[in-house]
Motif scaffolding. Structure first.
Motif, short mmCIF file in Angstrom:
data_model
loop_
_atom_site.label_atom_id
_atom_site.label_comp_id
_atom_site.label_asym_id
_atom_site.label_seq_id
_atom_site.Cartn_x
_atom_site.Cartn_y
_atom_site.Cartn_z
N VAL A 35 0.83 -1.21 0.00
CA VAL A 35 0.00 0.00 0.00
C VAL A 35 0.86 1.26 0.00
O VAL A 35 1.69 1.44 0.90
CB VAL A 35 -0.91 -0.01 1.25
CG1 VAL A 35 -1.78 1.25 1.29
CG2 VAL A 35 -1.78 -1.26 1.28
N PRO A 36 0.69 2.15 -0.99
CA PRO A 36 1.42 3.43 -0.97
C PRO A 36 0.74 4.41 0.02
O PRO A 36 -0.48 4.51 0.04
CB PRO A 36 1.28 3.96 -2.41
CG PRO A 36 0.41 3.00 -3.14
CD PRO A 36 -0.16 2.01 -2.19
N ALA A 37 1.56 5.09 0.80
CA ALA A 37 1.01 6.01 1.80
C ALA A 37 1.55 7.42 1.57
O ALA A 37 2.50 7.63 0.83
CB ALA A 37 1.37 5.52 3.20
N ASP A 38 0.90 8.39 2.26
CA ASP A 38 1.21 9.80 2.00
C ASP A 38 2.56 10.24 2.57
O ASP A 38 2.97 11.38 2.37
CB ASP A 38 0.08 10.71 2.50
CG ASP A 38 -0.18 10.57 3.99
OD1 ASP A 38 0.52 9.75 4.64
OD2 ASP A 38 -1.09 11.26 4.50
N ASP A 39 3.28 9.37 3.24
CA ASP A 39 4.65 9.72 3.67
C ASP A 39 5.67 9.28 2.60
O ASP A 39 6.87 9.37 2.83
CB ASP A 39 4.98 9.04 5.00
CG ASP A 39 5.10 7.53 4.86
OD1 ASP A 39 4.46 6.96 3.93
OD2 ASP A 39 5.84 6.90 5.65
N GLY A 40 5.17 8.80 1.44
CA GLY A 40 6.08 8.36 0.38
C GLY A 40 6.49 6.91 0.53
O GLY A 40 7.24 6.38 -0.28
N GLY A 41 5.97 6.24 1.55
CA GLY A 41 6.39 4.86 1.80
C GLY A 41 5.44 3.85 1.18
O GLY A 41 4.27 4.14 0.93
N LEU A 42 5.99 2.65 0.91
CA LEU A 42 5.18 1.51 0.49
C LEU A 42 5.10 0.57 1.69
O LEU A 42 6.13 0.20 2.26
CB LEU A 42 5.82 0.81 -0.70
CG LEU A 42 5.01 -0.31 -1.35
CD1 LEU A 42 3.73 0.24 -2.00
CD2 LEU A 42 5.84 -1.07 -2.39
N TYR A 43 3.87 0.21 2.09
CA TYR A 43 3.67 -0.58 3.30
C TYR A 43 3.11 -1.96 2.98
O TYR A 43 2.22 -2.09 2.12
CB TYR A 43 2.70 0.15 4.25
CG TYR A 43 3.33 1.36 4.90
CD1 TYR A 43 3.85 1.28 6.20
CD2 TYR A 43 3.43 2.56 4.21
CE1 TYR A 43 4.47 2.39 6.78
CE2 TYR A 43 4.04 3.67 4.78
CZ TYR A 43 4.55 3.58 6.07
OH TYR A 43 5.17 4.67 6.64
N ALA A 44 3.61 -2.96 3.69
CA ALA A 44 3.02 -4.29 3.61
C ALA A 44 1.91 -4.38 4.65
O ALA A 44 2.15 -4.12 5.84
CB ALA A 44 4.08 -5.36 3.88
N VAL A 45 0.70 -4.71 4.19
CA VAL A 45 -0.45 -4.76 5.08
C VAL A 45 -1.12 -6.13 4.92
O VAL A 45 -1.38 -6.56 3.80
CB VAL A 45 -1.46 -3.65 4.73
CG1 VAL A 45 -2.67 -3.71 5.64
CG2 VAL A 45 -0.80 -2.28 4.79
#
Lengths: 393, 357
Positions: free
Chosen positions: B161-171
């Motif tokens: 998941v791309p988030a507004d801090d520029g990071g890609l997160y595994a969810v």
């Protein structure tokens, strides 16, 4: 002789003995033929070494690096691409020895006397007659679309020797001396203004039986060798990106921003993509041939090439705006070479119209793909078992 | 130049995948499954991904993958396209895998390589390599927001998941709500993903990871589209040799012969373009241009092939029972996936310096 290293050495020895800078062009070409380095896949004594065809590239690279003259293959394309393989396959030893060397060196130019006003797509319906008289055949008829006829010493000719049998069976294949009395060549002016082709009128031309290629009545089968080689030659060139008809229009687009419109931009990008894909297809075909897996894809290359050339050159005329309304030169002339991408946009547009007609119309090629590649049922034939003289015309 | 042929190993891989699909992915089954509660064929996925080890083709051997290249993945996709197989191969084994390779996340790569974990990049299927990517909010260390148009989300175990801090997160998939949408392509269904305080593990920057993933997706989708177009042509030719009207095979009418020959020509071209894209992705040479060329060409050919198949089948092609509609739906949806042909042409205008007025 099947080893690249051995062939490279042999080419270097030849170059040492015949230094290109100090040898007359024609002497060099004759010596190259005699050394078996003309077309290495031909037999020894006929300009080759009986080597695999792929090894020709080794010879060509060495010769090119040494700055050797070539035989100007574009000028003698019909001889190299069509007459030579047919003579090699069907010619007598005497015919091969007499004809192939000057053909390859370009001393003798060849043309092709196949199509007739009444036999285009249906070539086998041809009506030029050859009648046996003693040791000669007497030929009467008219041929058309003959490029290089005005420069040619020889022609490959197919003529009807038996009108009483079905059309494919009554044809015989000859080598015709274009300097013989009774051969008349007239320029045939095209829509471009120039006369790249000719009409050839044959009136009582006497051809000795010793210039027949293949058996009497076997001419259609012999002609298949010629025609198959023609289609291999068309669309067989390796091109860099933007190497074909798309090149000039892309350059114009970059250099002349004032000509750009949104509509033209969309069409240009679409054609650019298609030209690039066609280039990949051609490259894939060559890789298949090199790997010894020839596919049926070759049948499609000419279809793509014709349509793309026509659409791209048409776009270019529009892109040029006011200049698109002009044409460089309508004066009748007889060019020595055919150049699809030469001259101006208007010429390219008009010349490209021939690409879907010459060497098999696109409609006939689609039939060939449908029947021979996809295995769909053949067109109903009413002409197969009827004597040629009884056909509708 | 580019190697545009198939190697012996690639042909062997194709034969193995085709055998599996012939036995376990018959058209009638795919039609029946399309409307069921489980649109993805997870049994087939297990055979492909786990037994044959194909989920890990792009993953290095040190992480339990096959260490193969895009060329082999392309061959698998050709066969999956030919069968309109409802498995998350493109989304998990290509797109999510490429994003993870960019982030260098060994933990998840090892899991995806086994095929027992399915990963999905939570980016709308319609977005191409250069597009702006919608993001979720990172608040107090958890993720909040809604992402639409996510293909194969229903089958996923983990979402990227791309988030507004520029990071890609595994969810984890069970930490979010996945709402299935009624999708045009029944074999690659979309879902809306809603995150309401879902925990995630940061994998890296999403920008380059998503760009890389979508470029590979666009390039290899061309191979899936090739398989689809090839099926459409082959099946239509077969049918028209058999089908008789006016006391003769319909395939003998010249109007239809020419249409099929024309389609064959386009499929031949598509094969060269798709091979070029797969090879460019594998070698990294001239990749942006070659992928854009392939995807600008592939989608319209696949759509036309499926449309021609339907028309030339006549009435039977219009029925739910005949599988041609699955191919049409996959082809049409595919023409929007990972950037339209028009978007790829627009990219080319910059890449090859043929700029807009």
């Amino acid at each position: 002789m099947s080893d690249a290293g051995e062939l490279r050495d042999r080419t270097r020895e030849f170059l040492a003995a015949n230094p290109p800078g100090r040898t007359e062009r024609l002497d060099f070409l004759r010596a190259r033929f005699d050394a078996g380095l003309a077309w290495v896949h031909y037999p020894e004594g006929l300009g080759g070494l009986g080597a695999p065809r792929s090894l020709q590239a080794v010879v060509d690279a060495e010769l090119e690096a040494a700055g050797a003259p070539d035989n100007d293959p574009r000028r003698i394309g019909i001889g190299l691409g069509m007459a030579a393989p047919t003579i090699l396959q069907y010619g007598t030893e005497e015919q091969r020895r007499r004809l192939l060397r000057p053909l390859w060196t370009g001393e003798e130019v060849w043309c092709q006397l196949f199509s007739e006003p009444g036999a285009g797509s249906d070539l086998a319906a041809l009506g030029t007659r050859a009648v046996r008289e003693g040791d000669d055949w007497v030929v009467d008829g008219q041929k058309v679309w003959t490029s290089s006829a005005h420069l040619a010493r020889w022609a490959i000719l197919i003529a009807r020797t038996d009108p009483g049998v079905p059309k494919h069976q009554g044809i015989t294949y000859f080598v015709c001396d274009m300097t013989d009395p009774g051969v008349e060549v007239r320029p045939l002016r095209q829509i471009t203004g120039e006369a790249e082709f000719n009409e050839v009128f044959l009136t009582g031309v006497r051809i000795p039986d010793s210039r027949r290629l293949g058996a009497v009545g076997e001419g259609w089968r012999v002609a298949q060798t010629t025609l198959n080689n023609e289609r291999v030659a068309i669309g067989g060139m390796r091109l860099p990106r933007e190497g074909g008809m798309i090149g000039p229009v892309a350059s114009t687009w970059r250099e002349r921003p004032e000509l750009r419109t949104h509509d033209l931009h969309q069409r240009l990008l679409k054609l650019w993509v298609e030209a690039e894909v066609a280039r990949f297809t051609g490259e894939r075909l060559r890789q298949q041939l090199a790997a010894g897996q020839p596919g049926p894809e070759g049948a499609g290359m000419k279809l793509s090439f014709a349509r793309l050339n026509q659409e791209i050159s048409g776009l270019e005329v529009e892109l040029r705006g006011e200049e698109g309304l002009l044409y460089d030169e309508w004066t009748m002339r007889r060019p020595e070479l055919v150049d699809f991408t030469g001259r101006d946009a208007g010429y390219r547009y008009l010349r490209a119209k021939g690409n879907s007609i010459e060497g098999g119309t696109s409609e006939v090629l689609l039939n060939i793909v449908a029947e021979r590649v996809l295995g769909l049922p053949a067109e109903p034939r009413t002409d197969k078992d009827v004597a040629w003289k009884d056909l509708a015309r | 130049m580019t190697d545009l042929l198939y190697s012996e190993e690639e042909e062997a891989l194709r034969a193995a995948v085709r055998d599996l699909l012939t036995d376990h992915c018959a058209a009638a089954g795919v039609v029946a499954r399309a409307e069921s509660a489980a649109p993805h064929d997870l049994g087939l996925w297990k055979s492909l991904a786990q037994s044959m080890g194909l989920a890990g083709l792009l993953i290095p051997e040190t992480l339990g993958g096959q260490g193969a290249t895009h060329r082999e993945a392309a061959v698998v996709l050709e066969e999956l396209g030919r069968a309109v197989a409802p498995v998350p191969y493109l989304t998990s084994a290509v797109v999510a895998t490429e994003a993870l390779l960019d982030c260098g996340d060994e933990e998840l790569l090892e899991k995806l390589a086994t095929g027992r974990t399915i990963g999905v990049l939570a980016v709308g299927l319609h977005l191409g390599p250069g597009a702006a990517v919608p993001v979720v909010r990172l608040e107090d260390g958890t993720l909040h927001g809604e992402l639409t148009g996510v293909a194969d989300a229903a089958a996923a175990d983990v979402l990227l998941v791309p988030a507004d801090d520029g990071g890609l997160y595994a969810v984890a998939a069970d930490a979010v709500t996945r709402t299935p949408r009624i999708s045009l392509d029944l074999t690659r269904p979309l879902a809306t993903v809603t995150l309401d305080g879902a925990p995630g593990r940061r994998l890296g920057e999403f920008g380059p990871a998503v760009r890389r993933a979508l470029r590979a997706a666009a390039g290899l989708l061309a191979s899936e589209q090739l398989g689809l177009a090839d099926w459409s042509l082959t099946e239509t030719v077969r049918y028209l040799k058999e089908r008789k009207q006016f006391n003769r095979p319909v395939g003998g009418f010249q109007a239809l012969k020419h249409r099929l020959a024309q389609l064959w020509l386009e499929v031949v071209n598509l094969r060269a373009a798709a091979r070029a894209a797969a090879d460019a992705l594998a070698t990294g040479e001239d990749t942006d241009i070659t992928v854009a060329v392939a995807q600008a060409y592939a989608a319209p050919v696949a759509v036309r092939a499926a449309e021609e198949a339907l028309q030339l089948h006549g009435g039977i092609g219009m029925t739910w029972e005949h599988p041609v509609h699955l191919y049409l739906k996959r082809a049409k949806a595919g023409s929007l996936a990972y950037g339209t042909a028009g978007a790829h042409r627009e990219a080319l205008a910059e890449l090859v310096d043929l700029r807009a007025p």
